[in-house]
Design an enzyme around this catalytic site. Structure first.
Site, mmCIF file in Angstrom:
data_model
loop_
_atom_site.group_PDB
_atom_site.id
_atom_site.type_symbol
_atom_site.label_atom_id
_atom_site.label_comp_id
_atom_site.label_asym_id
_atom_site.label_seq_id
_atom_site.Cartn_x
_atom_site.Cartn_y
_atom_site.Cartn_z
ATOM 1 C CG ASP A 13 17.501 15.963 -21.220
ATOM 2 O OD1 ASP A 13 16.775 14.507 -20.963
ATOM 3 O OD2 ASP A 13 17.383 15.967 -22.095
ATOM 4 C CG HIS A 204 15.998 18.037 -26.534
ATOM 5 N ND1 HIS A 204 16.377 18.702 -25.885
ATOM 6 C CD2 HIS A 204 15.858 16.997 -26.308
ATOM 7 C CE1 HIS A 204 16.823 18.411 -24.183
ATOM 8 N NE2 HIS A 204 16.382 17.264 -25.169
ATOM 9 C CG HIS A 206 17.239 12.436 -25.897
ATOM 10 N ND1 HIS A 206 17.875 12.272 -24.863
ATOM 11 C CD2 HIS A 206 16.380 13.489 -25.827
ATOM 12 C CE1 HIS A 206 17.498 13.131 -23.946
ATOM 13 N NE2 HIS A 206 16.418 13.974 -24.822
ATOM 14 C CB CYS A 237 12.672 10.816 -21.343
ATOM 15 S SG CYS A 237 12.288 12.078 -20.764
ATOM 16 C CG ASN A 246 19.824 15.207 -24.491
ATOM 17 O OD1 ASN A 246 19.306 15.179 -23.066
ATOM 18 N ND2 ASN A 246 19.012 15.992 -24.675
HETATM 19 P P1 HMG Z 1 0.537 16.054 -10.982
HETATM 20 O O1 HMG Z 1 0.531 15.149 -10.030
HETATM 21 O O2 HMG Z 1 -0.935 16.040 -12.306
HETATM 22 O O3 HMG Z 1 -0.074 17.535 -10.157
HETATM 23 O O4 HMG Z 1 1.809 16.127 -11.767
HETATM 24 P P2 HMG Z 1 -0.558 17.996 -9.333
HETATM 25 O O5 HMG Z 1 -0.797 19.763 -9.838
HETATM 26 O O6 HMG Z 1 -1.972 17.321 -8.994
HETATM 27 O O7 HMG Z 1 0.532 17.881 -7.689
HETATM 28 C C1 HMG Z 1 0.719 16.471 -7.278
HETATM 29 C C2 HMG Z 1 1.321 16.578 -6.387
HETATM 30 O O8 HMG Z 1 2.513 17.704 -6.753
HETATM 31 C C3 HMG Z 1 0.959 17.661 -5.220
HETATM 32 O O9 HMG Z 1 1.943 17.598 -4.088
HETATM 33 C C4 HMG Z 1 1.869 19.378 -5.838
HETATM 34 O O10 HMG Z 1 1.887 20.028 -5.140
HETATM 35 C C5 HMG Z 1 2.627 18.957 -6.889
HETATM 36 P P3 HMG Z 1 0.917 16.412 -2.678
HETATM 37 O O11 HMG Z 1 -0.406 17.558 -2.167
HETATM 38 O O12 HMG Z 1 0.719 15.492 -3.688
HETATM 39 O O13 HMG Z 1 2.269 16.725 -1.999
HETATM 40 N N1 HMG Z 1 3.742 19.772 -7.389
HETATM 41 C C6 HMG Z 1 4.434 19.332 -7.128
HETATM 42 N N2 HMG Z 1 5.617 19.877 -6.207
HETATM 43 C C7 HMG Z 1 7.037 20.413 -6.831
HETATM 44 N N3 HMG Z 1 7.127 21.322 -8.442
HETATM 45 C C8 HMG Z 1 5.971 21.358 -8.665
HETATM 46 C C9 HMG Z 1 5.055 20.724 -8.419
HETATM 47 N N4 HMG Z 1 3.778 20.607 -9.139
HETATM 48 C C10 HMG Z 1 2.717 19.855 -8.347
HETATM 49 N N5 HMG Z 1 6.409 21.893 -9.941
HETATM 50 C C11 HMG Z 1 3.552 17.528 -12.735
HETATM 51 C C12 HMG Z 1 2.468 17.096 -12.797
HETATM 52 C C13 HMG Z 1 3.829 18.368 -14.319
HETATM 53 C C14 HMG Z 1 4.063 18.212 -11.384
HETATM 54 C C15 HMG Z 1 4.383 16.161 -12.786
HETATM 55 O O14 HMG Z 1 4.047 15.272 -14.171
HETATM 56 C C16 HMG Z 1 6.080 16.653 -13.008
HETATM 57 O O15 HMG Z 1 6.349 16.921 -11.957
HETATM 58 N N6 HMG Z 1 6.455 15.876 -14.567
HETATM 59 C C17 HMG Z 1 7.599 16.563 -14.764
HETATM 60 C C18 HMG Z 1 8.058 14.932 -15.765
HETATM 61 C C19 HMG Z 1 9.573 15.735 -16.481
HETATM 62 O O16 HMG Z 1 10.306 16.441 -15.339
HETATM 63 N N7 HMG Z 1 10.372 14.876 -16.892
HETATM 64 C C20 HMG Z 1 11.304 15.317 -17.634
HETATM 65 C C21 HMG Z 1 11.686 16.091 -18.180
HETATM 66 S S1 HMG Z 1 11.179 16.815 -19.943
HETATM 67 C C22 HMG Z 1 12.206 15.776 -20.797
HETATM 68 O O17 HMG Z 1 13.172 15.191 -20.547
HETATM 69 C C23 HMG Z 1 12.397 15.972 -22.715
HETATM 70 C C24 HMG Z 1 13.097 17.021 -22.349
HETATM 71 O O18 HMG Z 1 13.941 16.653 -21.661
HETATM 72 C C25 HMG Z 1 12.894 17.177 -24.485
HETATM 73 C C26 HMG Z 1 12.871 16.599 -25.183
HETATM 74 O O19 HMG Z 1 13.745 15.222 -24.793
HETATM 75 O O20 HMG Z 1 11.950 15.324 -25.588
HETATM 76 C C27 HMG Z 1 12.692 17.925 -22.273
HETATM 77 MG MG MG Z 2 15.460 15.470 -23.350
#
Ligand code: HMG
Ligand code: MG
Length: 298
Positions: A13, A204, A206, A237, A246
């Site tokens: 994070d 959790h 922030h 984030c 955090n």
């Molecule tokens: P999308 O564009 O809708 O996915 O993203 P898709 O299924 O249409 O795929 C598009 C492209 O992404 C494709 O590649 C897939 O292969 C690739 P392309 O054909 O264009 O070359 N792909 C991936 N590559 C690597 N790893 C994967 C993956 N999945 C698809 N797992 C998706 C949907 C969920 C993948 C995207 O939106 C994403 O990665 N989001 C993550 C965002 C993120 O990490 N945010 C921060 C973490 S959450 C947070 O911080 C909150 C938390 O701390 C709690 C709080 O504080 O509230 C947890």
């Molecule tokens: Mg977080």
């Protein structure tokens, strides 16, 4: 209560939001130092799309390269089956799925609605179960959303229950933009604890508005004994503009020490770990406790 569990989320994070490049060796050294300080759960990285979060692109190298300590787990984020399979291949033994209580945040963060996200997590949960991989759940925006404002506690309760029903052993309640205060956090926890056991919940928080430590104290009163924190208050984030890090792990450990609650963490070694990563990033240490300890040492 005599003991709390602290889940260190700084390497994920914290670092996911850094604009500057951070080499894999630095991430691994940070994780090693956190383990040496006594953290037993260290969220190591995220198997998310590198287009969405470039800082986590070296996920497999981090997970493969870290030096596993007995008794320490290294969970990683997996938003879908593709992420889960890559994480498993790199040696993950615990993964986390992450949902939101806000439709707009869900869309911005993982590009789908809340209902679609739950459908997407179901096969991940099933795959985790059959691989013997532990599953943690997150709910973001438990008090407020950067796009929608205040969030109803009922929405948090529904998503939390869905994640637990799917097989998560714990749900971490994310105050993503740090807007909560003890009263709103307490109201939210009570609503969630009305439908799921409070022992399965984690806080959790922030620290964007400086309320995180107060919110932890309120959560202890509500029966929560697991808290996520980030060494030196790293982070933010990428999909919550203006979100800061955090709550700092050093601040949580100091709070618990003062309350006579055991954490198993050596505060001096933890401060060293925070000083290490702050120096590497050329960033001011975000922990007030660490600043005070470092000033006293000088
Ligand atoms: P999308 O564009 O809708 O996915 O993203 P898709 O299924 O249409 O795929 C598009 C492209 O992404 C494709 O590649 C897939 O292969 C690739 P392309 O054909 O264009 O070359 N792909 C991936 N590559 C690597 N790893 C994967 C993956 N999945 C698809 N797992 C998706 C949907 C969920 C993948 C995207 O939106 C994403 O990665 N989001 C993550 C965002 C993120 O990490 N945010 C921060 C973490 S959450 C947070 O911080 C909150 C938390 O701390 C709690 C709080 O504080 O509230 C947890
Ligand atoms: Mg977080």
């Amino acid at each position: 209560m005599t003991r709390v569990k602290i889940v260190e989320v700084g390497p994920r994070d914290g670092l996911q939001n850094e604009a500057q490049a951070i080499d894999t060796a630095t991430k691994i050294e940070l994780i090693d130092r956190l383990g040496a300080a006594g953290l037993t759960v260290i969220e190591a990285t995220a198997f998310v799309s590198p287009k969405w979060v470039p800082q986590m692109a070296d996920n497999a190298a981090v997970l493969r390269g870290l030096h596993r300590r007995p008794g320490v787990t290294y969970p990683v984020l997996t938003p879908n089956l593709k992420g889960f399979e890559a994480a498993l291949e790199a040696g993950a033994t615990e993964v986390a799925i992450f949902a939101a209580a806000s439709e707009s945040f869900s869309k911005r963060n993982i590009n789908c609605s809340i209902a679609e996200s739950l459908e997407r997590f179901r096969p991940v949960a099933e795959a985790a179960k059959s691989a013997g991989v532990a599953l943690r759940g997150y709910v973001s925006c438990v008090v407020a959303c950067p796009y929608e404002g205040a969030i109803e506690p009922k929405a948090v309760a529904e998503v939390s229950k869905a994640l637990l029903d799917m097989g998560a052993y714990e749900v971490s309640l994310g105050d993503t933009i740090g807007k909560g205060v003890p009263a709103t956090i307490r109201r939210m926890i009570d609503a969630v604890a009305a439908v799921v056991p409070v022992e399965l919940l984690a806080g959790h928080y922030h620290d964007t508005w400086g309320m995180a430590v107060a919110n932890i104290a309120a959560s202890l009163d509500a029966g929560i004994t697991t808290f996520d924190a980030s060494v030196s208050g790293l982070g933010g984030c990428p999909y919550a503009k203006g979100a800061s890090g955090n709550v700092a792990t050093e601040d949580v450990v100091y709070l618990m020490q003062g309350m006579g609650i055991e954490t198993g963490i050596d505060l001096d070694l933890l401060v060293d770990a925070g000083a290490f990563i702050s120096a590497k990033l050329g960033r001011r240490n975000g922990s007030k406790v660490a600043q005070a300890i470092l000033a006293a040492r000088a």
